[in-house]
Each structure stands twice: as C-alpha cells, then as structure tokens.
Design a protein around this motif. Structure first.
Motif, PDB file in Angstrom:
ATOM      1  N   ALA A 179      -1.638  -4.423  -6.793  1.00 17.84           N
ATOM      2  CA  ALA A 179      -0.684  -3.357  -7.113  1.00 17.84           C
ATOM      3  C   ALA A 179       0.640  -3.950  -7.568  1.00 17.84           C
ATOM      4  O   ALA A 179       1.293  -3.419  -8.482  1.00 17.84           O
ATOM      5  CB  ALA A 179      -0.487  -2.450  -5.905  1.00 17.84           C
ATOM      6  N   LEU A 180       1.049  -5.055  -6.956  1.00 17.83           N
ATOM      7  CA  LEU A 180       2.274  -5.723  -7.390  1.00 17.83           C
ATOM      8  C   LEU A 180       2.150  -6.198  -8.829  1.00 17.83           C
ATOM      9  O   LEU A 180       3.074  -6.067  -9.631  1.00 17.83           O
ATOM     10  CB  LEU A 180       2.579  -6.915  -6.480  1.00 17.83           C
ATOM     11  N   ALA A 181       1.013  -6.780  -9.149  1.00 19.89           N
ATOM     12  CA  ALA A 181       0.803  -7.327 -10.495  1.00 19.89           C
ATOM     13  C   ALA A 181       0.817  -6.238 -11.556  1.00 19.89           C
ATOM     14  O   ALA A 181       1.092  -6.518 -12.729  1.00 19.89           O
ATOM     15  CB  ALA A 181      -0.505  -8.099 -10.538  1.00 19.89           C
ATOM     16  N   ALA A 182       0.529  -4.998 -11.157  1.00 21.14           N
ATOM     17  CA  ALA A 182       0.470  -3.893 -12.118  1.00 21.14           C
ATOM     18  C   ALA A 182       1.822  -3.250 -12.378  1.00 21.14           C
ATOM     19  O   ALA A 182       1.952  -2.418 -13.280  1.00 21.14           O
ATOM     20  CB  ALA A 182      -0.519  -2.837 -11.624  1.00 21.14           C
ATOM     21  N   ILE A 183       2.857  -3.625 -11.616  1.00 23.55           N
ATOM     22  CA  ILE A 183       4.181  -3.017 -11.803  1.00 23.55           C
ATOM     23  C   ILE A 183       4.788  -3.479 -13.115  1.00 23.55           C
ATOM     24  O   ILE A 183       4.698  -4.657 -13.482  1.00 23.55           O
ATOM     25  CB  ILE A 183       5.100  -3.383 -10.623  1.00 23.55           C
ATOM     26  N   SER A 186       9.468  -5.059 -16.600  1.00 27.78           N
ATOM     27  CA  SER A 186      10.831  -4.764 -17.048  1.00 27.78           C
ATOM     28  C   SER A 186      11.658  -4.107 -15.952  1.00 27.78           C
ATOM     29  O   SER A 186      12.896  -4.068 -16.045  1.00 27.78           O
ATOM     30  CB  SER A 186      10.809  -3.869 -18.286  1.00 27.78           C
ATOM     31  N   LEU A 187      11.012  -3.596 -14.896  1.00 26.56           N
ATOM     32  CA  LEU A 187      11.734  -2.966 -13.799  1.00 26.56           C
ATOM     33  C   LEU A 187      12.236  -3.974 -12.775  1.00 26.56           C
ATOM     34  O   LEU A 187      13.087  -3.653 -11.953  1.00 26.56           O
ATOM     35  CB  LEU A 187      10.833  -1.951 -13.081  1.00 26.56           C
ATOM     36  N   LEU A 188      11.704  -5.198 -12.815  1.00 23.08           N
ATOM     37  CA  LEU A 188      11.977  -6.191 -11.778  1.00 23.08           C
ATOM     38  C   LEU A 188      13.023  -7.187 -12.263  1.00 23.08           C
ATOM     39  O   LEU A 188      12.801  -7.902 -13.244  1.00 23.08           O
ATOM     40  CB  LEU A 188      10.686  -6.928 -11.405  1.00 23.08           C
ATOM     41  N   GLY A 226       0.294 -14.851  -1.795  1.00 21.18           N
ATOM     42  CA  GLY A 226      -0.343 -13.816  -2.595  1.00 21.18           C
ATOM     43  C   GLY A 226       0.665 -12.927  -3.293  1.00 21.18           C
ATOM     44  O   GLY A 226       0.495 -12.573  -4.465  1.00 21.18           O
ATOM     45  N   TYR A 227       1.752 -12.573  -2.588  1.00 16.92           N
ATOM     46  CA  TYR A 227       2.785 -11.739  -3.193  1.00 16.92           C
ATOM     47  C   TYR A 227       3.460 -12.468  -4.353  1.00 16.92           C
ATOM     48  O   TYR A 227       3.639 -11.902  -5.443  1.00 16.92           O
ATOM     49  CB  TYR A 227       3.839 -11.360  -2.151  1.00 16.92           C
ATOM     50  N   LEU A 228       3.851 -13.710  -4.131  1.00 22.72           N
ATOM     51  CA  LEU A 228       4.602 -14.436  -5.161  1.00 22.72           C
ATOM     52  C   LEU A 228       3.742 -14.745  -6.377  1.00 22.72           C
ATOM     53  O   LEU A 228       4.242 -14.764  -7.503  1.00 22.72           O
ATOM     54  CB  LEU A 228       5.189 -15.712  -4.583  1.00 22.72           C
ATOM     55  N   ARG A 229       2.465 -14.985  -6.168  1.00 18.48           N
ATOM     56  CA  ARG A 229       1.578 -15.221  -7.313  1.00 18.48           C
ATOM     57  C   ARG A 229       1.443 -13.969  -8.172  1.00 18.48           C
ATOM     58  O   ARG A 229       1.190 -14.057  -9.373  1.00 18.48           O
ATOM     59  CB  ARG A 229       0.203 -15.672  -6.826  1.00 18.48           C
ATOM     60  N   ALA A 230       1.600 -12.793  -7.547  1.00 16.33           N
ATOM     61  CA  ALA A 230       1.441 -11.530  -8.274  1.00 16.33           C
ATOM     62  C   ALA A 230       2.721 -11.088  -8.973  1.00 16.33           C
ATOM     63  O   ALA A 230       2.677 -10.196  -9.831  1.00 16.33           O
ATOM     64  CB  ALA A 230       0.984 -10.436  -7.309  1.00 16.33           C
ATOM     65  N   LEU A 231       3.842 -11.693  -8.627  1.00 15.34           N
ATOM     66  CA  LEU A 231       5.133 -11.288  -9.176  1.00 15.34           C
ATOM     67  C   LEU A 231       5.623 -12.311 -10.201  1.00 15.34           C
ATOM     68  O   LEU A 231       5.234 -13.482 -10.141  1.00 15.34           O
ATOM     69  CB  LEU A 231       6.160 -11.143  -8.046  1.00 15.34           C
ATOM     70  N   PRO A 232       6.464 -11.890 -11.146  1.00 15.60           N
ATOM     71  CA  PRO A 232       6.924 -12.828 -12.185  1.00 15.60           C
ATOM     72  C   PRO A 232       7.721 -13.983 -11.602  1.00 15.60           C
ATOM     73  O   PRO A 232       8.601 -13.788 -10.766  1.00 15.60           O
ATOM     74  CB  PRO A 232       7.785 -11.947 -13.100  1.00 15.60           C
ATOM     75  N   ALA A 233       7.398 -15.192 -12.067  1.00 16.28           N
ATOM     76  CA  ALA A 233       8.019 -16.399 -11.512  1.00 16.28           C
ATOM     77  C   ALA A 233       9.400 -16.683 -12.096  1.00 16.28           C
ATOM     78  O   ALA A 233      10.097 -17.576 -11.617  1.00 16.28           O
ATOM     79  CB  ALA A 233       7.109 -17.601 -11.751  1.00 16.28           C
ATOM     80  N   ASP A 234       9.790 -15.936 -13.128  1.00 14.58           N
ATOM     81  CA  ASP A 234      11.083 -16.207 -13.767  1.00 14.58           C
ATOM     82  C   ASP A 234      12.206 -15.309 -13.256  1.00 14.58           C
ATOM     83  O   ASP A 234      13.313 -15.337 -13.785  1.00 14.58           O
ATOM     84  CB  ASP A 234      10.960 -16.065 -15.283  1.00 14.58           C
TER      85      ASP A 234
END
Length: 275
Positions: A179-183, A186-188, A226-234
């Motif tokens: 679900a995190l990966a699907a966000i 541009s909102l983050l 798992g959370y950090l892998r799903a979220l943008p690293a930049d």
C-alpha cells in the motif's frame, strides 16, 4: 544518497539557534522546528515576532549548509482559528521553504468532513506564503486511516498539499508495504523515521509511544526495512524519536547523535541489500 533531517522532538530545546547548532555539529543535512504551538499550553516559539532572531537563524542555517524541511504543527480541531497562523507562516517562509505539518484532533472530537474543510483552508492560506502543508495521519486520532488521510490531502489539491508518513503510525494504522508503494510519490516530501515497541492495545500506551517514548531505528519492533524499501529513497528521512524516558541524563546533542548513527546503520544495511 540518503538525507537526514533532525525533527524537533528528537532533540527538543527552547532555542532555535541551539537546534541548528546541534543538527550541524552532529551531521544532519536538514532539520525541523516547532513554530506553531500544537496545544494551547505550548509556549510560543521565540522566533515569532522577532525579526532579528529570524535573520540570525537564517544566517546560521546558510553558514551551516542546513535547510529547514518541516515546521510543526497545526492541530485541526472543530474550532480551528487560522487568524493566529500568519506569524508562524511568515516566519517559516523567511527561514526557507519548509513543509508545514498538520495533524487532527482526537477521534470523536471532529468529523472527517470538518477536517477536510479546515485542511483545505490551511493549505490555501499557506500557499499565499509560498508554503505547502503535509497532513500527518495518526492512528489514534481522527482521520487516522490510510483512506481518511488521503481524502484529507485531496481536499488541499491545488494548494501544495501533501502527505507525511511516520513509521510508528504506518505500523499502528496497519498500512502494508504494498500500500505504501502505491501512494502517489508527488504527495511525499519528507518521511518520519523512528522505531517503537510492539503496538499496544490501550490508548494511553499508544499515545505515550507516539509523543514520548520511541526507540532508535533497529532497536524496536517496527518492520522498517519493508517500509523504507516501499518508499522513495530520495526523500529526506526526518528522524523523529522522542525519548523522554532519558530525562536529563542524556543531552539533546547526544540524543541527536545516537539517533543519526542508528539511522545510518539501518539505511546502509537496506541500501546494501538493494545494490
């Protein structure tokens, strides 16, 4: 390369100049400050109405090569008065282009539609100062689910609205890595990093973990990898780890140092596995 920001709650000190010095000396890339009181009992920031101090902080930020990523925090209540927000927004804009953080009051005190309406007004006002606002969903508060939070952010569309996710609250809300990966990326803009004990069943402990008692990354029970892998690293990782249990036994600077060291170890392990 990952970038790290020192959130206000990691090393809470009264002086914004001291916050900047701590972040610089420890080795952070960015920091956050508290300009807008979350609760009525909170002391106002010494920056408000003090142009001399604001200018001094801006010079110190520039000299240290730091940028201000976030400003705390607007509590969206049933009675939500924006008339006192202009000074905080003006100060934030003078210090750079930080994201403002908004959170909702406790469940049962304000309705979802009211939160969306008030957040839209906050985002519109902030855009007039060249600032964007991020809504931070908190599981034990109103608009504390994934879908509710996205609906709040959508109400601010067109005015720079975004979503700020905190590892603790991701866990408490039950948001999966998929679900995190699907966000919408541009909102983050910033991501809050911490660790925490296992999720409690009672509200009192949940509030305590959130506001006062978190763990260093890698020392708690959250599935951070798992959370950090799903979220943008930049995106900057804003380290928000209140540890009030330490009292005065550990200085704010040492707390900030321990938090950054643990965060570096965590992301180096993650990024090494992805290389």
């Amino acid at each position: 390369m990952r970038r790290f920001s020192m959130s206000y709650l990691t090393a809470p000190v009264a002086s914004p100049l001291e916050s900047i010095r701590i972040a610089s000396e420890v080795g952070y890339d960015h920091l956050g400050l508290r300009l807008h009181p979350t609760a009525a009992a909170d002391a106002p920031s010494p920056l408000l109405g003090n142009r001399t101090l604001v200018a001094e902080c801006r010079r110190l930020l520039d000299d240290c090569g730091l940028t201000l990523t976030e400003v705390e925090s607007w509590m969206i209540r049933k009675e939500f008065d924006l008339s006192h927000s202009a000074a905080a927004m003006e100060t934030a804009a003078a210090l750079g282009s930080p994201r403002l953080i908004a959170v909702a009051d406790m469940r049962g005190t304000v309705e979802q539609a009211e939160i969306e309406d008030r957040f839209a007004g906050l985002a519109e006002m902030a855009s007039g100062f060249g600032l964007g606002v991020d809504f931070e969903p908190i599981a034990h508060r109103a608009a504390g689910t994934h879908d509710e939070a996205l609906s709040v952010v959508a109400a601010g569309t067109g005015h720079g609205a975004g979503l700020i996710l905190d590892m603790l609250h991701i866990d408490r809300m039950g948001i999966s890595p998929n679900a995190l990966a699907a966000i919408d990326r541009s909102l983050l803009h910033n991501i809050h990093l911490c660790d925490a004990p296992p999720a409690p069943v009672d509200l009192e402990t949940m509030v305590r973990h959130s506001a006062f008692d978190r763990d260093l990354p890698g020392e708690g029970a959250l599935p951070l990898k798992g959370y950090l892998r799903a979220l943008p690293a930049d995106r900057p990782l804003s380290i928000e780890i209140p540890m009030m249990r330490l009292g005065d036994s550990v200085s704010p600077g040492e707390r900030a140092r321990r938090c950054l060291s643990a965060s570096h170890r965590l992301v180096e392990n993650i990024d090494g596995l992805l290389a």
